[in-house]
Design an enzyme around this catalytic site. Structure first.
Site, PDB file in Angstrom:
ATOM      1  N   ASP A  44       0.792  -1.217   0.000  1.00 39.01           N
ATOM      2  CA  ASP A  44       0.000   0.000   0.000  1.00 39.01           C
ATOM      3  C   ASP A  44       0.830   1.275   0.000  1.00 39.01           C
ATOM      4  OD1 ASP A  44      -2.461   1.563   0.423  1.00 39.01           O
ATOM      5  OD2 ASP A  44      -1.477   2.030   2.321  1.00 39.01           O
ATOM      6  N   ASP A  47       4.744   0.693   4.037  1.00 42.94           N
ATOM      7  CA  ASP A  47       4.725  -0.570   4.775  1.00 42.94           C
ATOM      8  C   ASP A  47       4.554  -1.712   3.781  1.00 42.94           C
ATOM      9  OD1 ASP A  47       2.117  -0.437   3.890  1.00 42.94           O
ATOM     10  OD2 ASP A  47       1.335   0.267   5.797  1.00 42.94           O
ATOM     11  N   TYR A 205      -7.767   2.679   6.897  1.00 38.65           N
ATOM     12  CA  TYR A 205      -8.584   3.027   5.732  1.00 38.65           C
ATOM     13  C   TYR A 205     -10.048   2.836   6.077  1.00 38.65           C
ATOM     14  CZ  TYR A 205      -4.458   3.506   2.830  1.00 38.65           C
ATOM     15  OH  TYR A 205      -3.282   3.934   2.296  1.00 38.65           O
ATOM     16  N   GLU A 452       5.250   9.968   3.572  1.00 38.06           N
ATOM     17  CA  GLU A 452       4.832   8.645   3.097  1.00 38.06           C
ATOM     18  C   GLU A 452       4.030   8.736   1.801  1.00 38.06           C
ATOM     19  OE1 GLU A 452       3.388   4.361   4.791  1.00 38.06           O
ATOM     20  OE2 GLU A 452       2.550   6.101   5.798  1.00 38.06           O
TER      21      GLU A 452
END
Length: 501
Positions: A44, A47, A205, A452
């Site tokens: 994703d 990670d 999410y 990120e």
């Protein structure tokens, strides 16, 4: 390139990210799941978790951009590459449910977990900082049995991909069948995939509702199948109302992995502009078209629906962190909608009594993308590898650990997470989360709110860039999306044969 770096499973020979290798080949093996082979797909973000919800939205976005702008991808020499990325995603989705069945009662929502709640030190994909190639801890599989939002978004992804691959008949039909199965499941077993509040999904999410996915998924199902029952569903006023179509609210017009409404309205306005199906759809399509106009007005600096930073970045998420993923989605919708209007020979649209040219939409998209590419107070490009100055401490496991034949274990990798040195590997193409509401940016690995990158954010970036690339006169591909849609009106009878005495 970012998507190549995010690939999980056995990599294709020409993956061309030198510091990546095969990883997590045993996903699904050791789990108590029915789905034993879950290798593949994409990680994703920084990670190693595979979240189907944002991933399927990312794939839908890439497919949409290919359907509208394949000529521009071709011109950039990226058409085959982007199709390969989409196929990598859809092949993986087909593994996460029984795609040959007509109805199912479960699907895989994610592989791997990230929660470190309550100070847990169990090795997992957030606690450990290690290259995906070295992962040796168990990766649990999460299945769900009532997940309307997730199933409808996966249906949208497979439906959109089936149009991208329409020339590969067998594959395209396989995708359509899978999409139908998923969409039926989403309608039969009602529920939010992230319900409950303690699951990883709700932490990372969390989906607010599934009504927007019903409208969005229904629209894609209609384009992929031509079956009007999907169009009837997508244009049901009650669904739109539940999805918040007629109500302002702070997130109205903000298109993201959690809220598909603005995208669905643009997608259905397309139908009205080019095919004009008339009764019984006209009333709600006209409403969606009007709503789209309002959303487009809200993006313009003249209106103060959304704040902007001093440097000019629109604050679609109201000053909360990680703004860029929302900005690129809006830039894509604005450019696409302006291309729709051009293709329909319409020079612009109304905001209240005032008429605006389609050029102001492109201009909005352009200024926002320019900001992301370096025209901002930090003089910093937020796309890694682009420009002279870009983030060097991206929050990303693979990029931050050298490929030096040393296997760092779960905690052994922390030194790479916490060092102030730049990443040894460049994560080309990654768009990071972005600056704060004061145009400030801290290039530190430990703060994922700045550094990120995510799949969903990058899909929007690619879509916006391709839409803005090349000459304006190339425009969209008007017809491909309608390939499966039957003619709206009966064909007129042939002319009479010429008269012979």
């Amino acid at each position: 390139m970012f998507f190549n770096a995010q690939r999980s499973g056995k990599l294709p020979k020409h993956n061309n990210v030198s510091w990546r290798g095969n990883s997590c080949l045993k996903d699904g093996n050791d789990a108590s799941t029915t789905f034993k082979d879950l290798a593949g797909g994409f990680y994703d973000a920084g990670d190693a978790i595979k979240f189907n919800f944002p991933k399927s939205f990312a794939m839908t976005m890439l497919s949409w951009s290919v359907i509208e702008y394949s000529a521009k991808y071709e011109a950039a020499g990226e058409l085959n590459h982007v199709k390969e990325i989409i196929k990598w995603g859809s092949d993986y989705f087909l593994k996460t449910f029984n795609h040959s069945a007509d109805s199912i009662d479960k699907l895989v929502a994610q592989v791997g977990v990230g929660s470190t709640a309550g100070g847990s030190t169990t090795p997992n994909d957030h606690y450990c900082w290690m290259r995906p190639e070295d992962i040796d801890y168990p990766r649990p599989v999460t299945e769900c049995h009532s997940c309307s939002d997730l199933a409808a978004e996966m249906a949208a992804a497979l439906a959109a991909a089936s149009i991208v691959f329409k020339d590969n008949k067998a594959y395209s039909q396989k995708l359509v069948h899978g999409a139908k199965t998923l969409f039926k499941f989403s309608r039969d077993q009602r529920g939010r995939y992230s319900a409950g509040g303690s699951s990883d999904a709700s932490l990372f999410y969390n989906s607010t509702s599934y009504w927007d996915e019903f409208v969005w998924g229904g629209a894609w199902m209609y384009y992929a199948t031509g079956n009007s029952s999907y169009l009837q569903l997508a244009t049901t006023p009650g669904l739109a109302k539940h999805a918040g179509a007629f109500w302002g609210g702070p997130d109205y017009g903000v298109f993201s992995w959690d809220n598909k409404l603005a995208g669905a309205q643009v997608l259905l306005s397309r139908l009205r502009l080019f095919l004009s199906p008339g009764y019984p759809y006209e009333e709600i399509l006209r409403t969606f078209h009007n709503q789209t106009s309002i959303v487009m007005c809200s993006y313009l600096p003249i209106f103060t629906t959304f704040n902007r930073t001093k440097g000019g970045l629109i604050q679609l998420n109201h000053g909360r962190p990680q703004p860029l993923q929302y900005v690129v989605n809006a830039a894509f919708l604005a450019t696409l909608y302006s291309d729709y209007l051009e293709a329909a020979d319409t020079p612009g649209w109304y905001c209240g009594p005032n008429f605006y040219s389609t050029d102001v939409l492109r201009e909005f998209a352009k200024t926002q993308i320019d900001y992301i590419l370096g025209k901002n107070p930090q003089k910093m490009s937020y796309v890694v590898g682009f420009g002279n100055r870009y983030p060097k401490h991206v929050h990303h496991r693979g990029a931050s650990i050298p490929k030096n034949k040393i296997k760092y274990n779960c905690k052994g990798g922390w030194k790479w997470r916490d060092t102030s040195k730049a990443n040894p590997n460049t994560l080309d193409g990654a768009m990071v989360a972005g600056p704060d509401k004061h145009d400030g940016f801290r290039d530190v690995r430990s703060n994922y709110n700045y550094t990120e990158p995510t799949l969903a954010g990058n899909a929007g970036l690619v879509a916006a860039l391709v839409a803005l690339s090349g000459e304006k006169n190339i425009g969209i591909d008007k017809n491909t999306i309608f390939s499966a849609v039957p003619p709206m009106f009966p064909t007129p009878p042939p002319p009479p044969a010429p008269w012979k005495p």
